[in-house]
Design a protein around this motif. Sequence first.
Motif, PDB file in Angstrom:
ATOM      1  N   LYS A 147       0.840  -1.196   0.000  1.00  0.00           N
ATOM      2  CA  LYS A 147       0.000   0.000   0.000  1.00  0.00           C
ATOM      3  C   LYS A 147       0.874   1.244   0.000  1.00  0.00           C
ATOM      4  O   LYS A 147       1.815   1.359   0.795  1.00  0.00           O
ATOM      5  N   THR A 179      -0.036  -0.298  11.805  1.00  0.00           N
ATOM      6  CA  THR A 179      -1.463   0.029  11.806  1.00  0.00           C
ATOM      7  C   THR A 179      -2.028   0.031  10.391  1.00  0.00           C
ATOM      8  O   THR A 179      -3.194  -0.336  10.180  1.00  0.00           O
ATOM      9  N   THR A 180      -1.220   0.403   9.410  1.00  0.00           N
ATOM     10  CA  THR A 180      -1.676   0.321   8.015  1.00  0.00           C
ATOM     11  C   THR A 180      -2.015  -1.120   7.656  1.00  0.00           C
ATOM     12  O   THR A 180      -3.016  -1.387   6.971  1.00  0.00           O
ATOM     13  N   ASP A 238      -5.325  -1.859   9.045  1.00  0.00           N
ATOM     14  CA  ASP A 238      -6.368  -1.232   8.226  1.00  0.00           C
ATOM     15  C   ASP A 238      -6.619  -2.021   6.942  1.00  0.00           C
ATOM     16  O   ASP A 238      -7.765  -2.146   6.488  1.00  0.00           O
ATOM     17  N   SER A 265      -8.484  -5.365   7.947  1.00  0.00           N
ATOM     18  CA  SER A 265      -9.862  -5.210   8.426  1.00  0.00           C
ATOM     19  C   SER A 265     -10.767  -4.460   7.461  1.00  0.00           C
ATOM     20  O   SER A 265     -11.922  -4.181   7.790  1.00  0.00           O
ATOM     21  N   PHE A 316     -10.546  -1.359   6.102  1.00  0.00           N
ATOM     22  CA  PHE A 316     -10.704   0.093   6.175  1.00  0.00           C
ATOM     23  C   PHE A 316      -9.972   0.806   5.041  1.00  0.00           C
ATOM     24  O   PHE A 316     -10.324   1.927   4.689  1.00  0.00           O
ATOM     25  N   ILE A 317      -8.955   0.166   4.487  1.00  0.00           N
ATOM     26  CA  ILE A 317      -8.336   0.649   3.260  1.00  0.00           C
ATOM     27  C   ILE A 317      -8.102  -0.555   2.347  1.00  0.00           C
ATOM     28  O   ILE A 317      -8.010  -1.694   2.812  1.00  0.00           O
ATOM     29  N   PRO A 327     -15.648  -3.450   6.055  1.00  0.00           N
ATOM     30  CA  PRO A 327     -15.357  -3.807   7.446  1.00  0.00           C
ATOM     31  C   PRO A 327     -16.468  -4.590   8.131  1.00  0.00           C
ATOM     32  O   PRO A 327     -16.198  -5.557   8.855  1.00  0.00           O
ATOM     33  N   ARG A 336     -11.528  -5.813  15.575  1.00  0.00           N
ATOM     34  CA  ARG A 336     -10.312  -5.104  15.980  1.00  0.00           C
ATOM     35  C   ARG A 336     -10.614  -3.961  16.937  1.00  0.00           C
ATOM     36  O   ARG A 336     -11.749  -3.481  17.027  1.00  0.00           O
ATOM     37  N   PHE A 362      -8.847  -0.015  18.130  1.00  0.00           N
ATOM     38  CA  PHE A 362      -8.145   1.088  17.481  1.00  0.00           C
ATOM     39  C   PHE A 362      -7.324   1.847  18.520  1.00  0.00           C
ATOM     40  O   PHE A 362      -7.650   1.852  19.710  1.00  0.00           O
ATOM     41  N   ASP A 373      -4.798  -3.136  18.645  1.00  0.00           N
ATOM     42  CA  ASP A 373      -3.848  -2.094  18.261  1.00  0.00           C
ATOM     43  C   ASP A 373      -3.413  -1.307  19.496  1.00  0.00           C
ATOM     44  O   ASP A 373      -4.164  -0.493  20.024  1.00  0.00           O
TER      45      ASP A 373
END
Length: 255
Positions: free
Chosen positions: A15, A47-48, A51, A54, A56-57, A76, A86, A88, A180
């Motif tokens: 990414k 964290t990326t 994401d 899960s 989110f991106i 998600p 997850r 955050f 996280d």
Amino acid sequence: MVQNSYFFKVQNLSKSFGGLQAVKNVSFEVKKGSLTSLIGPNGAGKTTIFDLISGFIIPDKGKVFFKGHDLTGRKPHEIVSMGMARTFQHLGLFYRLSVWDNIFLALPGKKREQVLGVFLPQTTLRDEEKILRQRTKEILDFLGLTEKADEMVANLSWGDQKLVSIGRLLATDGEFLLMDEPASGLSDEQISHLKYLIKELISMGKTILLIDHNMEAIMDISDWIIVLNFGEIIAEGKPADIQAHEEVIRVYLGV
């Protein structure tokens, strides 16, 4: 696409954000019933990766598999419904509601909230309410928050707010939990309690993927550790192997 040889796997995950490549061809597996930790310096891409996993991106390339199913590109809420959930770094709690309400509202499957719920018999709805309230109580008991059930979340300590976020995670009834930085900002006593809870979750059959910077806790509770630096995996192995790994010591652990 369904594959059945593993519990969770990411394959060649990448990414970029503008000119910054945050994650570069990352591949790893997580065994069912294990605790795997992602560690590395700030900005390493941890964290990326959460994401991307899960939903989110969306990755630029690569795949995410869970229980043999390709999750890549799924929303998600779809991923949560499949058994993965997850926490955050920014907790995202309902701060003006009580501890009880925060947990209760996270429980899935409330028939009265569905379109056809208005047509269900009141006895069915009362039975469901009883089950959901019992589940909320069980989660609060497990976390040690029963005596604070009626307190507004905004009035809790940071440590107790962290526990509420874990409670909301448990309310999803997911079998694969992504945490996280759960130990961030906690006292030594609170970290000891957190480690106990995590070990209990593993003994109950949960599988956990964890990000944190508390190396003492990571080395104590992890079955497997994956080390990231500048978006790439530089090492993985058992805690003792990671502690002795020269490159990991140089870029992250220190001498």
